[in-house]
Design a protein around this motif. Structure first.
Motif, PDB file in Angstrom:
ATOM      1  N   ARG A 104      34.054  75.432  53.794  1.00 31.48           N
ATOM      2  CA  ARG A 104      33.257  76.373  53.012  1.00 31.48           C
ATOM      3  C   ARG A 104      32.976  75.830  51.616  1.00 31.48           C
ATOM      4  O   ARG A 104      31.877  75.986  51.075  1.00 31.48           O
ATOM      5  CB  ARG A 104      33.984  77.718  52.894  1.00 31.48           C
ATOM      6  N   LYS A 105      34.004  75.208  51.021  1.00 32.40           N
ATOM      7  CA  LYS A 105      33.863  74.650  49.680  1.00 32.40           C
ATOM      8  C   LYS A 105      34.561  73.294  49.634  1.00 32.40           C
ATOM      9  O   LYS A 105      35.595  73.098  50.269  1.00 32.40           O
ATOM     10  CB  LYS A 105      34.478  75.579  48.627  1.00 32.40           C
ATOM     11  N   VAL A 106      33.984  72.367  48.878  1.00 33.27           N
ATOM     12  CA  VAL A 106      34.593  71.059  48.677  1.00 33.27           C
ATOM     13  C   VAL A 106      34.478  70.689  47.193  1.00 33.27           C
ATOM     14  O   VAL A 106      33.706  71.296  46.451  1.00 33.27           O
ATOM     15  CB  VAL A 106      33.912  69.968  49.528  1.00 33.27           C
ATOM     16  N   ARG A 107      35.244  69.699  46.803  1.00 33.63           N
ATOM     17  CA  ARG A 107      35.109  69.163  45.445  1.00 33.63           C
ATOM     18  C   ARG A 107      35.189  67.642  45.526  1.00 33.63           C
ATOM     19  O   ARG A 107      35.784  67.080  46.452  1.00 33.63           O
ATOM     20  CB  ARG A 107      36.196  69.700  44.521  1.00 33.63           C
ATOM     21  N   ALA A 108      34.578  66.991  44.570  1.00 33.37           N
ATOM     22  CA  ALA A 108      34.616  65.533  44.522  1.00 33.37           C
ATOM     23  C   ALA A 108      35.994  65.077  44.065  1.00 33.37           C
ATOM     24  O   ALA A 108      36.448  65.422  42.975  1.00 33.37           O
ATOM     25  CB  ALA A 108      33.537  65.007  43.578  1.00 33.37           C
ATOM     26  N   ALA A 109      36.684  64.327  44.930  1.00 36.39           N
ATOM     27  CA  ALA A 109      38.004  63.809  44.583  1.00 36.39           C
ATOM     28  C   ALA A 109      37.888  62.457  43.890  1.00 36.39           C
ATOM     29  O   ALA A 109      38.739  62.101  43.069  1.00 36.39           O
ATOM     30  CB  ALA A 109      38.860  63.666  45.836  1.00 36.39           C
TER      31      ALA A 109
END
Length: 208
Positions: A104-109
């Protein structure tokens, strides 16, 4: 889940996106806009077998955008609600139930030196569909196993890259395509198998 324009992201046109569309009759369609494709693809989850169906027909399975694909489903009376996400992480059929796992949601690692983004799953969701006339019915123990699978925590524990093979040492990744990762390091290997058979329509992440 569109990526902002920046020098560090020039390696990809956009991040993937997905809309899981359900109808009043229980039909489910996956509307996928992969990072490695300029098109949006509509994949049907068969209501009897749970298998993924995709014909590669323009105007029926392939569209120029997510908006036109969703409008097509609405015009056919196949839209009741949609669950939006960033990527399909896997699909599977267990007895009388088909499941789809989406981020549903991701972030740049991290952003690799070549501009490819490594993303971390921040929020995930399992979407279940009860099949019509299923070929098999699960035992109580099997149902418990499926329940355990869908309760495994994913948030902030798993990462992937949509455009680059991060399962190998960086110096060797360029020698392999995304279709040939080191399977030992693909955490959703089994769940992503149905998507890999779809070729360019696959809306799941690359190896990671």
């Amino acid at each position: 889940c569109a990526a902002g324009a920046s020098e560090g992201r020039r390696a990809m046109r956009h991040r993937s996106s997905v809309a899981v569309v359900e109808s009043d009759r229980g039909d489910v369609h996956l509307v996928l806009s992969p990072a490695r494709s300029i098109d949006t693809h509509v994949i049907r989850v068969c209501g009897t077998t749970g298998w993924l169906e995709y014909g590669r027909v323009p105007g029926l399975d392939v569209f120029p955008s997510e908006a036109t694909a969703v409008a097509h489903l609405k015009a056919r009376g196949l839209y009741k609600q949609a669950t939006l996400g960033c990527a399909v992480l896997g699909c599977g059929t267990f007895g009388d139930t088909a499941v789809t796992l989406i981020a549903r949601k991701v972030r740049a690692a991290a952003v690799l030196p070549n501009g490819h983004e490594v993303l971390t799953v921040v929020e995930a969701q399992w979407i279940r569909v009860t099949l019509r006339n299923p070929a098999a019915v699960l035992t109580r123990e099997e149902r418990a196993n499926v329940q355990s699978l869908t309760e495994i925590p994913l948030e902030n524990l798993y990462f992937y890259c949509e455009t680059f093979d991060v399962t190998r040492a960086f110096a060797h990744s360029g020698d392999h395509s995304l279709a040939d990762p080191d399977r030992e390091w693909v955490w959703n290997e089994r769940l992503s198998a149905p998507l890999r058979g779809l070729g360019g329509a696959r809306g799941g992440p690359g190896p990671g």
